[in-house]
Motif scaffolding. Sequence first.
Motif, short mmCIF file in Angstrom:
data_model
loop_
_atom_site.label_atom_id
_atom_site.label_comp_id
_atom_site.label_asym_id
_atom_site.label_seq_id
_atom_site.Cartn_x
_atom_site.Cartn_y
_atom_site.Cartn_z
N THR A 164 0.83 -1.21 0.00
CA THR A 164 0.00 0.00 0.00
C THR A 164 0.86 1.26 0.00
N LEU A 165 1.90 1.25 0.86
CA LEU A 165 2.79 2.41 0.92
C LEU A 165 3.54 2.60 -0.40
N PHE A 166 3.95 1.47 -0.99
CA PHE A 166 4.66 1.55 -2.28
C PHE A 166 3.76 2.13 -3.36
N LEU A 167 2.51 1.67 -3.40
CA LEU A 167 1.57 2.18 -4.41
C LEU A 167 1.30 3.66 -4.20
N LEU A 168 1.17 4.06 -2.92
CA LEU A 168 0.96 5.48 -2.62
C LEU A 168 2.17 6.31 -3.08
N PHE A 169 3.37 5.75 -2.87
CA PHE A 169 4.59 6.45 -3.28
C PHE A 169 4.62 6.61 -4.81
N VAL A 170 4.31 5.52 -5.54
CA VAL A 170 4.30 5.57 -7.00
C VAL A 170 3.27 6.57 -7.50
N CYS A 171 2.08 6.55 -6.89
CA CYS A 171 1.03 7.50 -7.29
C CYS A 171 1.47 8.93 -7.04
N GLN A 220 3.42 14.69 -13.36
CA GLN A 220 2.41 15.32 -14.22
C GLN A 220 2.28 16.80 -13.93
N GLN A 221 2.43 17.17 -12.64
CA GLN A 221 2.38 18.59 -12.29
C GLN A 221 3.54 19.34 -12.93
N VAL A 222 4.73 18.72 -12.88
CA VAL A 222 5.90 19.34 -13.50
C VAL A 222 5.70 19.44 -15.00
N ARG A 223 5.17 18.37 -15.61
CA ARG A 223 4.95 18.37 -17.05
C ARG A 223 3.94 19.45 -17.45
N ASP A 224 2.88 19.61 -16.65
CA ASP A 224 1.89 20.65 -16.96
C ASP A 224 2.52 22.03 -16.88
N ALA A 225 3.39 22.22 -15.89
CA ALA A 225 4.08 23.51 -15.75
C ALA A 225 5.01 23.75 -16.93
N GLN A 226 5.71 22.68 -17.36
CA GLN A 226 6.59 22.80 -18.52
C GLN A 226 5.80 23.10 -19.78
N GLN A 227 4.64 22.46 -19.93
CA GLN A 227 3.80 22.69 -21.10
C GLN A 227 3.30 24.12 -21.13
N ALA A 228 2.90 24.64 -19.96
CA ALA A 228 2.44 26.03 -19.88
C ALA A 228 3.56 26.99 -20.25
N ALA A 229 4.78 26.69 -19.79
CA ALA A 229 5.92 27.54 -20.12
C ALA A 229 6.24 27.46 -21.61
N PHE A 230 6.12 26.26 -22.18
CA PHE A 230 6.36 26.07 -23.61
C PHE A 230 5.34 26.85 -24.43
N ASN A 231 4.07 26.75 -24.05
CA ASN A 231 3.01 27.50 -24.76
C ASN A 231 3.26 28.99 -24.70
N SER A 232 3.71 29.46 -23.53
CA SER A 232 4.00 30.88 -23.37
C SER A 232 5.16 31.30 -24.27
N THR A 233 6.18 30.44 -24.38
CA THR A 233 7.33 30.73 -25.24
C THR A 233 6.90 30.81 -26.71
N VAL A 234 6.05 29.87 -27.13
CA VAL A 234 5.58 29.86 -28.51
C VAL A 234 4.80 31.13 -28.82
N LYS A 235 3.91 31.53 -27.91
CA LYS A 235 3.14 32.74 -28.13
C LYS A 235 4.05 33.97 -28.20
N CYS A 236 5.10 33.95 -27.39
CA CYS A 236 6.07 35.05 -27.42
C CYS A 236 6.79 35.08 -28.76
N GLN A 237 7.15 33.91 -29.28
CA GLN A 237 7.82 33.83 -30.58
C GLN A 237 6.91 34.37 -31.68
N VAL A 279 4.61 10.06 -6.99
CA VAL A 279 5.63 10.41 -7.98
C VAL A 279 4.99 10.75 -9.33
N ILE A 280 4.02 9.91 -9.74
CA ILE A 280 3.32 10.16 -11.01
C ILE A 280 2.59 11.50 -10.97
N PHE A 281 1.94 11.78 -9.84
CA PHE A 281 1.21 13.05 -9.69
C PHE A 281 2.16 14.24 -9.79
N LEU A 282 3.31 14.16 -9.09
CA LEU A 282 4.27 15.25 -9.13
C LEU A 282 4.87 15.41 -10.52
#
Length: 217
Positions: free
Chosen positions: A16-23, A30-47, A25-28
């Motif tokens: 249970t603890l291992f599954l919670l840990f994996v979940c 995805q959060q980082v990826r969403d932030a990177q995607q938002a930054a990428f979109n902002s860069t494209v609009k700036c270009q 990590v996956i959540f974090l």
Amino acid sequence: MDGKQSHPGRRILKVTLFLLFVCGVIFLFQQVRDAQQAAFNSTVKCQLGQVALGEDNYQDLNGSSVFEAAQEQDISWRELLANSFEEWQETIKGTGSDRSVPSYLRTRKPPSLAWFDADNAAPSDYLTCLHAIRLSEKSEENEPVWLIAYVPQRPIQWLSKDDLSLEAFESVVHSDTKQRISCLIPQEGRSVQRDRLFKILEAARAGETVEIISRKH
């Protein structure tokens, strides 16, 4: 007896603890990826905004669209803009086909959960994903309408004179399930939303007047 019964309980707890840990990590991740995607979109609009501003300045200085002038002179519209403005020219090094794209207009690889995305080219100093697509011809009543598009599926050399045709661009847009294409009409100075983009392409294909939204609105 109690000791034997406790082993399964400990295993369940560890799993249970291992599954919670994996979940977590996956959540974090995805959060980082969403932030990177938002930054990428902002860069494209700036270009896109940088190109639109350059096109607007070129029109004011020369009395014609940089895209039209590039076709008349048989050179890349990107080179025309770079040659016209010192802030662009100073960031470009080299000559000929080895010339580099300005750092703030270089191809960027969109963030992805996969280590390798075959749809995207590796970043390069002389490749760009910026294209100009003619939406309408010049007439007595209206100036020609051009669309600037960031198309990550179609990287092109910075000095290339070839750009996407309306038909090729429309095909890419329809196949862009990840919705990574971003567009801007210089006369509007704003990004074009996907639903309106389809209407614009439909009107352009039918030879109808492409409606321009005033910058003031």
